[in-house]
Design a protein around this motif. Structure first.
Motif, PDB file in Angstrom:
ATOM      1  N   SER A 144       0.856  -1.185   0.000  1.00  0.00           N
ATOM      2  CA  SER A 144       0.000   0.000   0.000  1.00  0.00           C
ATOM      3  C   SER A 144       0.890   1.231   0.000  1.00  0.00           C
ATOM      4  O   SER A 144       2.071   1.171   0.344  1.00  0.00           O
ATOM      5  CB  SER A 144      -0.917   0.014   1.234  1.00  0.00           C
ATOM      6  OG  SER A 144      -0.136   0.091   2.417  1.00  0.00           O
ATOM      7  N   ILE A 145       0.309   2.353  -0.396  1.00  0.00           N
ATOM      8  CA  ILE A 145       1.010   3.634  -0.402  1.00  0.00           C
ATOM      9  C   ILE A 145       0.202   4.606   0.445  1.00  0.00           C
ATOM     10  O   ILE A 145      -1.028   4.642   0.377  1.00  0.00           O
ATOM     11  CB  ILE A 145       1.178   4.181  -1.833  1.00  0.00           C
ATOM     12  CG1 ILE A 145       2.001   3.196  -2.681  1.00  0.00           C
ATOM     13  CG2 ILE A 145       1.854   5.541  -1.826  1.00  0.00           C
ATOM     14  CD1 ILE A 145       2.191   3.639  -4.120  1.00  0.00           C
ATOM     15  N   THR A 146       0.871   5.402   1.279  1.00  0.00           N
ATOM     16  CA  THR A 146       0.176   6.355   2.142  1.00  0.00           C
ATOM     17  C   THR A 146      -0.470   7.457   1.308  1.00  0.00           C
ATOM     18  O   THR A 146      -0.178   7.636   0.123  1.00  0.00           O
ATOM     19  CB  THR A 146       1.151   6.985   3.135  1.00  0.00           C
ATOM     20  OG1 THR A 146       2.169   7.668   2.403  1.00  0.00           O
ATOM     21  CG2 THR A 146       1.801   5.925   4.005  1.00  0.00           C
TER      22      THR A 146
ATOM     23  N   THR B 193       4.315   9.251  -0.249  1.00  0.00           N
ATOM     24  CA  THR B 193       5.758   9.294  -0.006  1.00  0.00           C
ATOM     25  C   THR B 193       6.222   8.092   0.814  1.00  0.00           C
ATOM     26  O   THR B 193       7.412   7.830   0.880  1.00  0.00           O
ATOM     27  CB  THR B 193       6.133  10.569   0.757  1.00  0.00           C
ATOM     28  OG1 THR B 193       5.398  10.627   1.985  1.00  0.00           O
ATOM     29  CG2 THR B 193       5.812  11.805  -0.085  1.00  0.00           C
ATOM     30  N   MET B 194       5.288   7.385   1.427  1.00  0.00           N
ATOM     31  CA  MET B 194       5.619   6.206   2.230  1.00  0.00           C
ATOM     32  C   MET B 194       5.040   4.962   1.560  1.00  0.00           C
ATOM     33  O   MET B 194       3.851   4.908   1.261  1.00  0.00           O
ATOM     34  CB  MET B 194       5.053   6.340   3.649  1.00  0.00           C
ATOM     35  CG  MET B 194       5.384   5.162   4.546  1.00  0.00           C
ATOM     36  SD  MET B 194       7.129   5.071   4.968  1.00  0.00           S
ATOM     37  CE  MET B 194       7.241   6.472   6.086  1.00  0.00           C
ATOM     38  N   TYR B 195       5.896   3.999   1.296  1.00  0.00           N
ATOM     39  CA  TYR B 195       5.487   2.759   0.640  1.00  0.00           C
ATOM     40  C   TYR B 195       5.568   1.643   1.675  1.00  0.00           C
ATOM     41  O   TYR B 195       6.628   1.410   2.262  1.00  0.00           O
ATOM     42  CB  TYR B 195       6.406   2.478  -0.543  1.00  0.00           C
ATOM     43  CG  TYR B 195       6.039   1.264  -1.370  1.00  0.00           C
ATOM     44  CD1 TYR B 195       4.721   0.999  -1.712  1.00  0.00           C
ATOM     45  CD2 TYR B 195       7.028   0.385  -1.812  1.00  0.00           C
ATOM     46  CE1 TYR B 195       4.394  -0.100  -2.482  1.00  0.00           C
ATOM     47  CE2 TYR B 195       6.715  -0.715  -2.586  1.00  0.00           C
ATOM     48  CZ  TYR B 195       5.397  -0.954  -2.912  1.00  0.00           C
ATOM     49  OH  TYR B 195       5.074  -2.053  -3.669  1.00  0.00           O
ATOM     50  N   ILE B 196       4.458   0.955   1.908  1.00  0.00           N
ATOM     51  CA  ILE B 196       4.400  -0.122   2.894  1.00  0.00           C
ATOM     52  C   ILE B 196       4.086  -1.418   2.157  1.00  0.00           C
ATOM     53  O   ILE B 196       3.081  -1.498   1.446  1.00  0.00           O
ATOM     54  CB  ILE B 196       3.326   0.156   3.966  1.00  0.00           C
ATOM     55  CG1 ILE B 196       3.607   1.499   4.655  1.00  0.00           C
ATOM     56  CG2 ILE B 196       3.266  -0.967   4.981  1.00  0.00           C
ATOM     57  CD1 ILE B 196       2.499   1.941   5.591  1.00  0.00           C
ATOM     58  N   PHE B 197       4.932  -2.415   2.310  1.00  0.00           N
ATOM     59  CA  PHE B 197       4.681  -3.678   1.628  1.00  0.00           C
ATOM     60  C   PHE B 197       5.291  -4.827   2.428  1.00  0.00           C
ATOM     61  O   PHE B 197       6.143  -4.632   3.294  1.00  0.00           O
ATOM     62  CB  PHE B 197       5.244  -3.668   0.208  1.00  0.00           C
ATOM     63  CG  PHE B 197       6.746  -3.721   0.119  1.00  0.00           C
ATOM     64  CD1 PHE B 197       7.402  -4.903  -0.165  1.00  0.00           C
ATOM     65  CD2 PHE B 197       7.503  -2.577   0.311  1.00  0.00           C
ATOM     66  CE1 PHE B 197       8.784  -4.955  -0.253  1.00  0.00           C
ATOM     67  CE2 PHE B 197       8.885  -2.605   0.213  1.00  0.00           C
ATOM     68  CZ  PHE B 197       9.528  -3.810  -0.075  1.00  0.00           C
TER      69      PHE B 197
END
Length: 551
Positions: A193-195, A199-203
């Protein structure tokens, strides 16, 4: 053919076609085409199909699962309960019973990775049960069991290649990723997912490579810097907290939930609160004694009481409680193995081997390929100094699970103790550094199947290499023994580079366990041997293994 020049007649009498007949033909053709289309769409069934047979119900599969569980075939029991839950996904009983069996089955798996994977599946099942019925007291009690055993399986002190991790990373202007947080995750959590700020990429993904400045996860390169937080490689405390909360919630929902009382006692053992654990487990067992054996979870409660007594060092009393559990479920091999382990602690080798052999016989009757009983038998003979017989049983375990590096390590230790240095070196290499398919086949033919042909038929059936174990508490003995036996062959013409490999092993040991006096003394001795002009394996002293009383 003779040509006459006459006009060709297509009708005998020259009459015109009947338009109504043509219309009927067109309607029939159109109707046939429509039926074919409807059949393809599944809206119309073709004629002459056999009558549909009866479909099995979820309770039918659940009943089958209970039969398999009682018989001791936990893998088939898991399969049956999975089918039952797929038919009735909103049945909370099916999910918590599946989670319970998955948890117990983890005790029969021989590698930490396999146990953690199975317990991850158990956590998924029990969370589904809670999702279906958030007020179910039995589901919360079994959730305490699942998370407590998950905590016990968390022996990691670092994140390794092959682990599933969740990464929070900052996206720079060029699209590169710099990790802020790297933490362990369950396999069920794979995703990305992307915030909102983008600017923040969570995977989440599988770790493919770990470098000093960058990791590779699911094909993505992630930069690691001094600000990167590698969080909770060991989730023991997190899982214990969840286990305790679940037991407390189960008792809040039903203060008379005896199963919750027992599982809470097991959690307290792992939290080092032994006196309270003994009190709760004894109370739970007394209730079952008074109520009789008709309570569905009597086996669980007696097992827990036995576990608590065992952790107090009351081995004979622990055996008595385990035997009560075994009388209710005589085919559960993990109970037989627990009884055998406690007899071994009492130095009653004959009774210990009797129960280990019983577990092996149960597996044989069910066609279950489980190396655990043979490993327990091998360890018992090792403690008696019967290294040859120990090796035979561990070889049998390796024949069952030839891709397991831990079994290679155990066999290598048995060879080393029997002063069979050369065999120990070859086998320990597979445990520590891993083996190619060809090397594994040769080892199986030579050591397991006792064949002079290193391309024997039995070995050719094995088609995978062996991945070496990471250095850690479970593999430490394999590492320092491998380094020692390598050093012992310094100067041997058949092994010209052994000290170079030994030094690599010693460097790893000192980097991670340099403060341990046993490890450091072994490394000093090994380096001294390699510094000498040449040596013989007979000069090598046997490393002192760390005490381990597990099966």
């Amino acid at each position: 053919m003779r040509l006459t020049g006459e006009r060709l007649r297509l009708s005998r009498n020259g009459k015109r076609s009947n338009p109504w007949r043509i219309l009927i033909y067109i309607i029939l053709i159109a109707g046939g085409v429509l039926l074919l289309q409807l059949e393809k769409a599944g809206q119309v069934q073709p004629l002459f199909l056999p009558a549909p047979g009866p479909t099995r119900s979820a309770q039918s599969y659940a009943g089958e699962g209970e039969v398999h569980f009682s018989a001791g075939d936990l893998e088939k029991a898991i399969g049956a309960y999975k089918l039952a839950a797929s038919i009735e996904p909103d049945n909370v009983d099916l999910w918590y019973k599946l989670a319970r069996i998955q948890t117990y089955s983890s005790d029969l798996l021989t590698t930490p990775e396999a146990r953690r994977t199975r317990l991850s599946e158990a956590r998924e099942s029990i969370e589904r049960a809670i999702e279906v019925d958030p007020e179910n007291t039995t589901a919360y009690a079994i959730r305490a069991l699942v998370y407590d055993w998950s905590a016990t399986a968390e022996l990691k002190d670092s994140i390794w290649v092959g682990d599933v991790v969740r990464i929070q990373a900052v996206i720079d202007e060029g699209g590169g990723l710099t990790a802020r947080i790297i933490e362990l995750a369950d396999s069920a959590e794979l995703g990305e997912s992307i915030t909102e700020e983008e600017t923040m990429y969570i995977f989440s993904g599988v770790v493919e490579d770990i470098g000093q400045d960058a990791w590779r996860v699911n094909g993505r390169t992630v930069i690691r810097n001094s600000q990167t937080l590698i969080r909770d490689p060991n989730r023991r405390e997190e899982f214990l907290t969840e286990a305790e909360a679940s037991a407390t919630q189960a008792q809040r929902l039903d203060p008379n939930n005896n199963l919750a009382l027992a599982f809470y006692a097991e959690v307290l053992v792992d939290m080092q609160k032994f006196a309270q654990a003994l009190d709760l487990s004894q109370r739970a067992a007394e209730v079952v004694d008074q109520a009789g054996d008709q309570y569905e979870f009597s086996m669980d409660i007696y097992r827990v009481y036995g576990t608590v007594l065992e952790n107090h060092g009351f081995y004979l009393r622990a055996i008595e409680e385990y035997q009560k559990a075994e009388r209710l479920s005589p085919n559960l091999t993990f109970l037989s193995l627990s009884i055998g382990a406690n007899y071994r602690r009492l130095r009653d080798v004959g009774r210990a081997l009797e129960y280990f052999d019983k577990a092996a016989q149960i597996n044989h009757q069910l066609g279950i390929m489980d190396p655990t009983p043979y490993l327990a038998i091998g360890k018992t003979y090792q403690q008696q100094g019967e290294f040859f017989i120990a090796a035979i049983n561990i070889e049998r375990a390796l024949a069952i699970d030839p891709g397991n590096p831990d079994i290679y390590g155990r066999l290598g230790i048995a060879y080393f103790q029997a002063r069979n240095w050369e065999s120990a070196m070859a086998i320990l290499k597979c445990a520590v550094r891993g083996c190619t398919v060809e090397e594994s086949r040769e080892s199986l033919c030579r050591f397991v199947y006792r064949s002079d042909d290193l391309e024997c038929e039995e070995g050719q059936k094995f088609n995978q290499g062996v991945r070496g174990l990471e250095l850690g508490s479970n593999s430490l003995e394999y590492y320092y023994t491998y380094g020692s036996v390598l050093a012992a062959y310094n100067g041997h013409e058949d092994y010209p580079n052994v000290c170079s490999e030994a030094e690599d092993v010693f460097d790893e040991l000192m980097a991670q366990y340099g403060d341990d006096p046993i490890v450091s003394s072994i490394v000093i001795e090994g380096r001294a041997i390699c510094a000498s002009p040449g040596s013989t394996p007979d000069l090598l002293s046997t490393p002192t293994p760390f005490p381990d009383e597990s099966s």
